[in-house]
Design a protein around this motif. Structure first.
Motif, PDB file in Angstrom:
ATOM      1  N   CYS A   1       0.843  -1.378  -0.045  1.00  0.00           N
ATOM      2  CA  CYS A   1       0.141   0.030  -0.047  1.00  0.00           C
ATOM      3  C   CYS A   1       0.796   1.293  -0.171  1.00  0.00           C
ATOM      4  CB  CYS A   1      -0.888  -0.108   1.155  1.00  0.00           C
ATOM      5  SG  CYS A   1      -2.290   1.232   1.071  1.00  0.00           S
ATOM      6  N   ASN A   2       0.521   2.335  -0.199  1.00  0.00           N
ATOM      7  CA  ASN A   2       0.963   3.671  -0.177  1.00  0.00           C
ATOM      8  C   ASN A   2       2.022   3.776   0.953  1.00  0.00           C
ATOM      9  OD1 ASN A   2       0.350   4.457  -2.906  1.00  0.00           O
ATOM     10  ND2 ASN A   2      -1.826   5.173  -1.842  1.00  0.00           N
ATOM     11  N   SER A   3       1.514   3.265   2.362  1.00  0.00           N
ATOM     12  CA  SER A   3       2.129   3.540   3.257  1.00  0.00           C
ATOM     13  C   SER A   3       3.627   2.872   3.414  1.00  0.00           C
ATOM     14  CB  SER A   3       1.558   3.455   4.603  1.00  0.00           C
ATOM     15  OG  SER A   3       1.244   2.080   4.519  1.00  0.00           O
ATOM     16  N   ASP A   4       3.630   2.003   2.211  1.00  0.00           N
ATOM     17  CA  ASP A   4       4.818   0.977   1.891  1.00  0.00           C
ATOM     18  C   ASP A   4       5.819   1.818   1.025  1.00  0.00           C
ATOM     19  OD1 ASP A   4       4.055  -1.109   3.827  1.00  0.00           O
ATOM     20  OD2 ASP A   4       2.791  -1.790   2.462  1.00  0.00           O
ATOM     21  N   SER A   5       5.479   2.816   0.505  1.00  0.00           N
ATOM     22  CA  SER A   5       6.198   3.580  -0.575  1.00  0.00           C
ATOM     23  C   SER A   5       7.848   3.616  -0.257  1.00  0.00           C
ATOM     24  CB  SER A   5       5.776   4.904  -0.762  1.00  0.00           C
ATOM     25  OG  SER A   5       4.639   4.695  -1.281  1.00  0.00           O
ATOM     26  N   GLY A   6       8.780   3.427  -1.075  1.00  0.00           N
ATOM     27  CA  GLY A   6      10.045   3.430  -0.918  1.00  0.00           C
ATOM     28  C   GLY A   6      10.625   1.958  -0.407  1.00  0.00           C
ATOM     29  N   GLY A   7       9.681   0.940  -0.162  1.00  0.00           N
ATOM     30  CA  GLY A   7      10.292  -0.545  -0.094  1.00  0.00           C
ATOM     31  C   GLY A   7      10.689  -1.207  -1.243  1.00  0.00           C
ATOM     32  N   GLY A   8      11.307  -2.247  -1.379  1.00  0.00           N
ATOM     33  CA  GLY A   8      11.750  -2.889  -2.290  1.00  0.00           C
ATOM     34  C   GLY A   8      10.973  -3.930  -2.933  1.00  0.00           C
ATOM     35  N   MET A   9      11.374  -4.288  -4.038  1.00  0.00           N
ATOM     36  CA  MET A   9      10.961  -5.774  -4.847  1.00  0.00           C
ATOM     37  C   MET A   9      12.266  -6.277  -5.174  1.00  0.00           C
ATOM     38  SD  MET A   9       8.938  -6.547  -8.207  1.00  0.00           S
ATOM     39  CE  MET A   9       7.409  -6.703  -7.657  1.00  0.00           C
ATOM     40  N   TYR A  10      12.404  -7.565  -4.350  1.00  0.00           N
ATOM     41  CA  TYR A  10      13.833  -7.934  -4.649  1.00  0.00           C
ATOM     42  C   TYR A  10      13.607  -9.432  -5.453  1.00  0.00           C
ATOM     43  CZ  TYR A  10      14.522  -5.000  -0.475  1.00  0.00           C
ATOM     44  OH  TYR A  10      14.646  -3.959   0.357  1.00  0.00           O
ATOM     45  N   PHE A  11      14.597 -10.113  -5.906  1.00  0.00           N
ATOM     46  CA  PHE A  11      14.531 -11.155  -6.546  1.00  0.00           C
ATOM     47  C   PHE A  11      15.866 -11.851  -6.125  1.00  0.00           C
ATOM     48  CE2 PHE A  11      12.329  -8.295  -9.184  1.00  0.00           C
ATOM     49  CZ  PHE A  11      11.157  -9.246  -9.782  1.00  0.00           C
ATOM     50  N   SER A  12      15.599 -13.156  -6.061  1.00  0.00           N
ATOM     51  CA  SER A  12      16.628 -14.051  -5.418  1.00  0.00           C
ATOM     52  C   SER A  12      17.606 -14.677  -6.718  1.00  0.00           C
ATOM     53  CB  SER A  12      16.088 -15.165  -4.829  1.00  0.00           C
ATOM     54  OG  SER A  12      16.970 -16.477  -4.415  1.00  0.00           O
ATOM     55  N   LYS A  13      18.825 -14.716  -6.699  1.00  0.00           N
ATOM     56  CA  LYS A  13      19.617 -15.205  -7.539  1.00  0.00           C
ATOM     57  C   LYS A  13      20.742 -16.115  -6.909  1.00  0.00           C
ATOM     58  CE  LYS A  13      19.281 -11.514 -10.943  1.00  0.00           C
ATOM     59  NZ  LYS A  13      20.189 -10.667 -11.913  1.00  0.00           N
ATOM     60  N   THR A  14      20.780 -17.107  -7.789  1.00  0.00           N
ATOM     61  CA  THR A  14      21.902 -18.316  -7.273  1.00  0.00           C
ATOM     62  C   THR A  14      23.156 -17.682  -8.025  1.00  0.00           C
ATOM     63  OG1 THR A  14      20.283 -19.663  -7.049  1.00  0.00           O
ATOM     64  CG2 THR A  14      22.680 -20.526  -7.061  1.00  0.00           C
TER      65      THR A  14
END
Length: 158
Positions: free
Chosen positions: A97-110
């Protein structure tokens, strides 16, 4: 909203714990396609209860193509998406939600050194609905850090 990215410089080193861990910036080229892939997002918001949680929430959101995103709500998404953004979600209440702005989207890599987490997106904007903070049944727009690598590298160099 087309370049919704900021860098904060800490006055001291961060203390790493079981709950605070480092993540790498996206290492691949900007044209590395993440459409259809699952990214992990985290945040404190709980729209269903209309409160901020005490426990950090985690969800996986699928990155979708910009055309699908804009088609969902053309008047909104056509104004907040560009080649510098990613759009993700399921339209099933898996959201940030908007209060989460600035948080990240992460992807796992080997890698040869084991599993690493790379930051690709920053939560930028969600669709708001009347009398609510956000609509958990619509997509979320993320700033795509892969398109800001040159700027980030210039800022992060001491």
């Amino acid at each position: 909203m087309q370049n919704d990215v900021a860098v904060l410089k800490l006055s001291r080193d961060a203390d790493y714990t079981d709950y605070v861990r480092p993540a790498c910036l996206w290492s691949d080229a900007a044209d590395d396609n993440v459409i259809g892939k699952l990214g992990t997002v985290i945040g404190w918001d709980n729209e269903k209860e209309r409160q901020i949680e005490d426990t950090l929430q985690e969800a996986q959101m699928q990155v979708i193509d910009t055309f699908t995103c804009i088609s969902a709500k053309p008047k909104f998404y056509s104004k907040v998406t560009s080649t510098n953004t990613l759009c993700a979600g399921y339209k099933n209440s898996t959201y940030v939600c908007n209060s989460d702005s600035g948080g990240g989207m992460y992807f796992s890599k080997t890698t040869s050194r084991g599993e690493v987490w790379e930051l690709r997106g920053l939560i930028s904007v969600t669709l708001a609905i009347r009398h609510e903070r956000c609509d958990p049944y619509n997509y979320v727009v993320f700033s795509d850090l892969a398109h800001h690598k040159q700027w980030l590298n210039s800022v992060l160099i001491d």
